[in-house]
Scaffold this motif. Structure first.
Motif, mmCIF file in Angstrom:
data_model
loop_
_atom_site.group_PDB
_atom_site.id
_atom_site.type_symbol
_atom_site.label_atom_id
_atom_site.label_comp_id
_atom_site.label_asym_id
_atom_site.label_seq_id
_atom_site.Cartn_x
_atom_site.Cartn_y
_atom_site.Cartn_z
ATOM 1 N N THR A 93 -44.130 76.685 32.549
ATOM 2 C CA THR A 93 -43.576 76.521 33.900
ATOM 3 C C THR A 93 -43.381 75.052 34.275
ATOM 4 O O THR A 93 -42.499 74.736 35.076
ATOM 5 N N THR A 94 -44.187 74.154 33.711
ATOM 6 C CA THR A 94 -44.034 72.729 34.037
ATOM 7 C C THR A 94 -42.629 72.247 33.697
ATOM 8 O O THR A 94 -41.960 71.591 34.501
ATOM 9 N N THR A 95 -42.162 72.590 32.497
ATOM 10 C CA THR A 95 -40.813 72.184 32.075
ATOM 11 C C THR A 95 -39.751 72.779 32.982
ATOM 12 O O THR A 95 -38.830 72.082 33.427
ATOM 13 N N TRP A 96 -39.865 74.079 33.271
ATOM 14 C CA TRP A 96 -38.795 74.723 34.030
ATOM 15 C C TRP A 96 -38.830 74.374 35.514
ATOM 16 O O TRP A 96 -37.784 74.213 36.134
ATOM 17 N N PHE A 97 -40.018 74.204 36.082
ATOM 18 C CA PHE A 97 -40.076 73.739 37.474
ATOM 19 C C PHE A 97 -39.470 72.339 37.582
ATOM 20 O O PHE A 97 -38.763 72.035 38.546
ATOM 21 N N TYR A 98 -39.764 71.491 36.594
ATOM 22 C CA TYR A 98 -39.222 70.138 36.615
ATOM 23 C C TYR A 98 -37.695 70.170 36.616
ATOM 24 O O TYR A 98 -37.038 69.500 37.424
#
Length: 311
Positions: A93-98
């Motif tokens: 989720t870190t990558t996609w939220f970013y």
């Protein structure tokens, strides 16, 4: 005897031969590179097709994971990029939220601030869609999900949320779990992994909603009722992300980001450390909660079972 003109002709012919040889060499090299690239791409595409086929077959075997209506809460529709993403917490989720919040115009500082609730930030621009609209969106949008080994996801949630205690909510929850299973008067104890598992099982038995960071994927995304173009796995995240980027022509816009805290121990060490705390009954109760996730996405619990206390 070679004349000057003859010497010139010989040198010219040699040059043409050398140039031709170099050109042929370059062409052969390019053909090999393109062939390798094509084979690699084809391999990833085949793996993705197999994952999608397996999901469909597993859904048939499990009666759609026991679900009858799609759960739309955690789907994010990025209309400008024609992407539809179901977020599974503790699974990339870190990558996609970013990326999705950066596309919405938010700054890196805002997105990467640990105090930012990136899900709520995303909802300011990417609004919730009701089930009928969501299902229609899936027909015309590149839809995907990011998944992870269920028990590895559970270990990650335990370590980062309950042991890390970076957020006041999880700090308080950690102490609550400890007090529930220990009657020693300690108000600020840290729960063991066994305590955590007992808590997860008790929540399920009492029909109480589990925290999003360890809620089963089947409950978060109801994948059997969705239509996906890609299933990305954390175990092959880099190549799966590259495949999606190329398919959607967003390779210039998608950036991989990692900001979670590094583990001090290897995964195999953590598996032994934590699952050796469990009795066979506790393990079986835990597995039953995540059984559908294991089946839908081709994960095996066997590597954990060998560490469980069998007595």
């Amino acid at each position: 005897m070679i004349t000057l003109n003859g010497s010139f002709l010989i040198r010219s012919q040699l040059k043409r031969v050398i140039v031709a040889t170099v050109v042929v060499g370059v062409l052969v090299y390019l053909c090999v590179v393109l062939s390798i690239d094509k084979n690699v791409t084809k391999s990833i595409a085949e793996i993705n097709r197999y994952r999608l086929l397996h999901l469909r077959e597993a859904c048939e075997r499990t009666n759609n994971g026991g679900k009858y209506t799609i759960e739309p809460t955690f789907y994010i529709h990025v209309k400008n990029e024609s992407l539809l993403y179901c977020l599974v917490f503790k699974s990339g989720t870190t990558t996609w939220f970013y990326n999705i919040n950066r596309w919405a115009g938010f700054s890196d500082d805002k997105i990467l601030d640990e105090q930012t609730d990136n899900f709520m930030l995303a909802r300011q621009n990417y609004h919730w869609e009701k089930p009928s609209v969501l299902l229609n969106s899936m027909k015309n949008t590149y839809s995907f999900i990011v998944v992870r080994d269920p028990f590895e996801r559970l270990i990650s949630a335990y370590e980062e949320r309950l042991l890390g205690q970076l957020h006041p909510y999880f700090k308080n929850l950690s102490h609550q779990i400890y007090k529930r299973y220990h009657n020693d008067g300690n108000e600020y104890g840290i729960p063991s992994f066994q305590d955590f598992v007992r808590y997860v099982v008790d929540q399920e038995r009492n029909n109480q909603p589990s925290d999003l960071h360890w809620r089963p994927i089947n409950d978060l995304c109801t994948p059997c009722l969705a239509r996906y173009d890609s299933i990305i796995k954390m175990e092959t995240f880099g190549q799966d992300l590259a495949y999606l980027s190329n398919r959607t022509q967003l390779h210039q816009k998608i950036k991989s980001v990692h900001m979670n805290h590094s583990r001090r121990d290897s995964l195999s060490r953590l598996m032994e450390k934590y699952f050796s705390q469990l009795t066979k009954k506790q393990y079986e109760d835990l597995y039953e909660i995540y059984r559908i996730d294991f089946e839908l996405f081709q994960y095996s619990p066997d590597k954990y079972l060998k560490f469980v206390n069998q007595t």
